[in-house]
Design a protein around this motif. Structure first.
Motif, short mmCIF file in Angstrom:
data_model
loop_
_atom_site.label_atom_id
_atom_site.label_comp_id
_atom_site.label_asym_id
_atom_site.label_seq_id
_atom_site.Cartn_x
_atom_site.Cartn_y
_atom_site.Cartn_z
N ARG A 290 0.83 -1.22 0.00
CA ARG A 290 0.00 0.00 0.00
C ARG A 290 0.86 1.27 0.00
N LEU A 291 1.99 1.22 0.73
CA LEU A 291 2.89 2.38 0.75
C LEU A 291 3.52 2.60 -0.62
N LEU A 292 3.94 1.50 -1.27
CA LEU A 292 4.52 1.62 -2.60
C LEU A 292 3.50 2.19 -3.59
N GLU A 293 2.25 1.73 -3.46
CA GLU A 293 1.19 2.25 -4.34
C GLU A 293 0.89 3.71 -4.02
N LYS A 294 0.81 4.02 -2.73
CA LYS A 294 0.50 5.39 -2.30
C LYS A 294 1.54 6.38 -2.80
N TYR A 295 2.81 6.00 -2.68
CA TYR A 295 3.89 6.92 -3.05
C TYR A 295 4.33 6.76 -4.51
N GLY A 296 3.68 5.83 -5.23
CA GLY A 296 4.03 5.64 -6.64
C GLY A 296 5.43 5.11 -6.84
N ILE A 297 5.88 4.25 -5.94
CA ILE A 297 7.22 3.68 -6.02
C ILE A 297 7.17 2.30 -6.65
N ASP A 298 7.99 2.07 -7.67
CA ASP A 298 8.13 0.72 -8.23
C ASP A 298 9.59 0.54 -8.64
N ALA A 299 9.88 -0.61 -9.23
CA ALA A 299 11.28 -0.93 -9.56
C ALA A 299 11.90 0.08 -10.50
N GLY A 300 11.06 0.74 -11.31
CA GLY A 300 11.60 1.71 -12.27
C GLY A 300 11.51 3.14 -11.80
N ASP A 301 11.04 3.34 -10.56
CA ASP A 301 10.88 4.71 -10.05
C ASP A 301 12.25 5.31 -9.75
N PRO A 302 12.53 6.53 -10.20
CA PRO A 302 13.83 7.16 -9.90
C PRO A 302 14.07 7.29 -8.42
N ALA A 303 13.00 7.42 -7.63
CA ALA A 303 13.18 7.55 -6.18
C ALA A 303 13.66 6.27 -5.55
N ALA A 304 13.47 5.15 -6.25
CA ALA A 304 13.88 3.87 -5.69
C ALA A 304 15.10 3.30 -6.35
N ASN A 305 15.72 4.03 -7.23
CA ASN A 305 16.88 3.55 -7.96
C ASN A 305 18.04 4.54 -7.85
#
Length: 456
Positions: free
Chosen positions: A441-456
């Motif tokens: 839910r947090l990943l969905e809420k914040y729009g974070i996925d494997a290709g998200d710049p915030a997570a890479n």
């Protein structure tokens, strides 16, 4: 309350082949407030018991065809929970003993006194109710042997929670607790129960996120023997276990649509049916629900019934995340460390600078880990989980009144942890001290996925 009005809650099955006597008994008991269903023989009685749940059955022993003892035996074999009073013109000790062994609660010889029958019926109901309450209490105690710790906190946010508990607890109305995972929603539910007029009754807990839909339905509403593969016996649901008390449904936002409809019916008129049963059973339960979802959004997007939402949302308590509880972290640390443990000032600084996406539950896990790794009774920075040390160092130092977006800080911390574990959700959830569902839910809420710049 008059005795007649007290008897109005008692459904009675009267079985006797003597039409005149049966009519006299039914008329007398009806005048005294009982809801009486008459039957002339055992077959009819068993058919009625399939369609409706009775509190007590008054059975004549000697009837053509099926005897009263056989009716009693078949009622108990089916799992019927009604109390039984036997009537007989053959009042021998042997028959009385056999009836009691089969499950009869009382025994009355003919010719009967209607007043005595009334007394025995009420006595059987009261004794049976006490026995069921004791069984329910034992089940609840066994289920909840490890009670969660008491509420700790003096922040203004928590003071508001305490005020709402004091005001809404005695109201005995449905309450919805909203807050992030790990904030202590079950503690609030327990406090509400203890502040209510039914504090001496059962407090029963179920987590919708922890069970699949089919098992959840059985846990909530119960099932009959043979209702599905593995149902080797009848089992009351938690609504029945909590009868007279409080049922706390955690993560109610996870409830499937079909179960939402069944829950709504219980809340509307107090009636339910076990899986595999056509009997209507009635319960009186105070419902407290909790969720970490935005329920208004769930309703708008069609995932949660609007009518059910308004039923459970009579009163709402919003539980603040740990990062918004100014000054409470030190109190929580002292509480969970206890008097025999100490900590460096650096440990307190790290804990106060960390964003705590897993809230109090994550803090407890961090303290327990530190105790295990500590070489003595002192907690030091090197004993803390690395992700907490790193997260606290990366976070800005926040001051009271400073205009900083804490949600952004939380997002960056989740994204950073997700990146460090290479997008491994299981390891990320463990590091954050939260469940995988909460992480999704947090990943969905914040729009974070494997290709998200915030997570890479």
């Amino acid at each position: 309350m008059s005795q007649t009005s007290a008897n109005a809650d008692i459904d009675l099955l009267l079985v006797d082949d003597d039409h005149e006597l049966r009519s006299d008994i039914a008329r007398y008991l009806s005048v005294h407030g009982y809801r009486v269903q008459q039957c002339a023989d055992g077959e009819e009685a068993l058919a009625q018991s399939e369609r409706r749940a009775f509190d007590v059955a008054v059975l004549d022993l000697a009837m053509p065809g099926m005897s009263g003892l056989e009716v009693l035996q078949r009622l108990k074999a089916r799992g019927a929970e009604c109390e039984v009073v036997m009537l007989t013109g053959e009042g021998t000790i042997e028959i009385a003993v056999e009836a009691m062994k089969l499950g009869a609660r009382e025994f009355l010889s003919k010719p009967i006194s209607l007043r005595e029958l009334d007394r025995l019926v009420r006595k059987a109901c009261e004794t049976g109710q006490l026995q069921r309450e004791n069984q329910q209490l034992k089940a609840v105690i066994k289920q909840q042997q490890q009670r969660t710790p008491s509420m700790v906190g003096e922040s203004s946010a928590m003071q508001e929670v305490y005020r709402l508990i004091q005001r809404t607890g005695p109201a005995n109305k449905p309450i919805l607790i909203q807050g992030d995972s790990g904030t202590g929603k079950e503690l609030v539910a327990r406090a509400l129960h203890e502040a209510s007029p039914i504090a001496d009754k059962p407090f029963v807990v179920i987590n919708c996120a922890a069970l699949p839909e089919t098992l959840l339905e059985s846990e909530l509403f119960g099932h009959e023997k043979g209702a599905f593969t593995g149902a080797v016996g009848a089992k009351p649901g938690l609504f029945e276990v909590a009868d007279g008390g409080t049922l706390f449904i955690d993560e109610i936002g996870e409830l499937a649509g079909s179960l939402q409809a069944k829950l709504l019916r219980v809340l509307e008129d107090g009636s339910l049916r076990r899986i595999g049963s056509v009997k209507e059973r009635r319960v009186r339960v105070r419902l407290i629900a909790a969720t970490n979802r935005d329920m208004a959004k769930e309703v708008r997007e069609g995932r949660f019934r609007e009518d059910l939402f308004y039923r459970i949302n009579v009163l709402t308590i919003f539980l603040p995340p740990l990062r918004e509880r100014e000054g409470d972290i030190k109190l929580l640390l002292n509480h969970f460390l206890g008097t025999d443990w100490h900590m460096d000032d650096e440990v307190l600084r790290i804990f106060e600078n960390y964003s705590w996406p897993g809230n109090v539950r994550q803090l407890i896990n961090a303290v327990e880990r530190a105790k295990i790794l500590a070489e003595d009774e002192w907690i030091r920075a090197q004993n803390l989980p690395p992700e907490i040390v790193k997260g606290a160092a990366a976070a800005p130092t926040l001051k009271v009144g400073e205009n900083v977006d804490l949600d952004t800080v939380n997002k960056l911390h989740v994204a950073d942890t997700y990146k460090r574990f290479g997008g491994n959700k299981a390891r990320t959830a463990r590091a954050l001290g939260i469940g995988r569902r909460t992480l999704y839910r947090l990943l969905e809420k914040y729009g974070i996925d494997a290709g998200d710049p915030a997570a890479n």
